[in-house]
Design an enzyme around this catalytic site. Structure first.
Site: not given
Ligand code: NAD
Ligand code: TYD
Length: 350
Positions: A131-133, A160, A156
């Site tokens: 992630t970019d975070e 990561k 988180y």
């Molecule tokens: P998500 O929470 O929707 O899905 C995560 C999946 O991992 C789930 O299916 C869960 O069951 C599985 N999982 C969790 N713990 C596990 C374990 N111990 N063993 C096996 N499986 C396990 O997450 P997402 O949003 O799809 O993110 C996927 C990846 O992309 C993550 O690594 C996250 O850090 C990265 N990422 C997410 C975003 C975003 O905006 N969602 C952005 C950048 C990077």
């Molecule tokens: P989120 O979807 O949790 O992603 P991330 O924290 O990983 O960026 O949140 C996106 C943005 O929205 C973040 O600035 C937090 C804000 N936010 C709210 O204002 N209200 C909400 O209920 C949630 C879940 C997030």
């Protein structure tokens, strides 16, 4: 036939990656390893589960013996590692789970790949999705590049960041062929409704308040999830071992502006009077350590691997709203279990 392990393939992004790979590469065997936590849902990949080149394995990446056996059983030539605990708010209320899955789980996979491939690294690749975070929080100006220093602020992002460092350590120390990508905020179908966009869509639909943290001035760079999956495909096949690629939407939005746009789309889709959905906006207590701004410079990926986001945000958001409105059963299904309880205790109105 190549066998590829995708972890976290029942989650939001993982399900789109699994679908893309199963459909696009019939000569690959895709093994989807997922623990099916609250965020993992087999409904997300129902359409491909009967394909001959797909297999689901339920398991926990934190279980070292299980991971090691899995690598003995299958002859993986590639790993695309997405499994993680992914929600910042949950990492604030329960950080330990993030340390186990995101750090120990990643190390278990690195060790198992190294042991199985035993220095014969030809045509092997361990691809870590991040992630970019990890780069921390930006001020008003500037973009994260691949050389931005790491400065994670939440449990988180710190977990990561740790996993990213470990993946690079396995490359430098053990020569394990790895590649990494750091992506901005994703949105689209199948995202668990704890994240901003699906949470807001669901609340607006049900005429519930939409919680906006602080003043809603935080900025995120949004990317449609299928565009992320396409980037992962490019990087897996054409990325250089040892390299990192930033992925972003070139699409920065202040939270409050995004929510206003979403309210407008929802009023139109639900044939409500203009302003009905916006009346649900509720400013609530800010998230602890809330990063102000994320924005990605993805020019390396664009230049070297010819990737670009395909959708305008308005179009992607409308598509996303349609999906959630048409998939009420999916929403009801994932909203059961611990979610309601978790959700109720989160928001303290200002
Ligand atoms: P998500 O929470 O929707 O899905 C995560 C999946 O991992 C789930 O299916 C869960 O069951 C599985 N999982 C969790 N713990 C596990 C374990 N111990 N063993 C096996 N499986 C396990 O997450 P997402 O949003 O799809 O993110 C996927 C990846 O992309 C993550 O690594 C996250 O850090 C990265 N990422 C997410 C975003 C975003 O905006 N969602 C952005 C950048 C990077
Ligand atoms: P989120 O979807 O949790 O992603 P991330 O924290 O990983 O960026 O949140 C996106 C943005 O929205 C973040 O600035 C937090 C804000 N936010 C709210 O204002 N209200 C909400 O209920 C949630 C879940 C997030």
């Amino acid at each position: 036939m190549k066998t590829i392990l995708i972890t976290g393939g029942a989650g939001f992004i993982g399900s789109h990656v699994v679908r893309l790979f199963v459909n696009k590469y019939p000569d690959y065997k895709i093994i989807n390893l997922d623990k099916l936590t609250y965020a993992g849902n087999l409904e997300n990949i129902r359409d491909i589960e009967k394909k001959p080149n797909y297999e689901f394995v339920k398991g926990d990446i934190v279980d070292e013996a299980f991971v090691s056996e899995l690598f003995k059983k299958y002859n993986f030539s590639g790993v695309i590692h997405l499994a993680a605990e992914s929600h910042v708010d949950r990492s604030i209320s329960n950080p330990t789970e993030f340390i186990f899955t995101n750090i120990i789980g990643t190390v278990n996979l690195l060790n198992a790949a190294r042991a199985k491939w035993s220095e014969n690294f030809n045509d092997k690749l361990f691809y870590h999705i991040s992630t970019d975070e990890v780069y921390g929080s930006l001020g008003e100006e500037g973009l994260f590049t691949e050389s931005s220093p790491y400065d994670p602020r939440s449990p988180y992002s710190a977990s990561k960041a740790s996993s990213d460092h470990l993946v690079r350590a396995w490359y430098h120390t053990f020569k394990l062929p790895v590649v990494l990508s750091n992506c901005s905020n994703n949105y689209g179908p199948n995202q668990f409704p704890e994240k901003l966009i699906p949470l807001a869509i669901n609340n607006i639909k049900n005429m519930k308040q939409v919680p906006v943290y602080g003043k809603g001035e935080n900025i995120r760079d949004w990317l449609f999830v299928e565009d992320h999956a396409r980037a992962i495909d490019q990087i897996f096949h054409r990325g250089k071992a040892g390299e990192t690629y930033n992925i972003g939407g070139i699409n920065e939005w202040k939270n409050i502006d995004l929510i206003q746009l979403l309210c407008k789309i929802m009023d139109e889709k639900l044939k409500r009077n203009p302003g009905t959905s916006a009346s649900l906006i509720s400013f609530v207590k800010d998230r602890a350590g809330h990063d102000l701004r994320y924005a990605i410079d993805s020019s390396k990926l664009q230049k070297e691997l010819s990737w670009a986001p395909s959708l305008q945000f308005e179009e992607g958001l409308a598509k996303t709203v349609d999906w959630y409105l048409e998939n009420e059963a999916w929403m009801n299904n994932v909203m059961t279990g611990d979610y309601e309880k978790y959700y109720e205790k989160q928001y303290i109105k200002r």
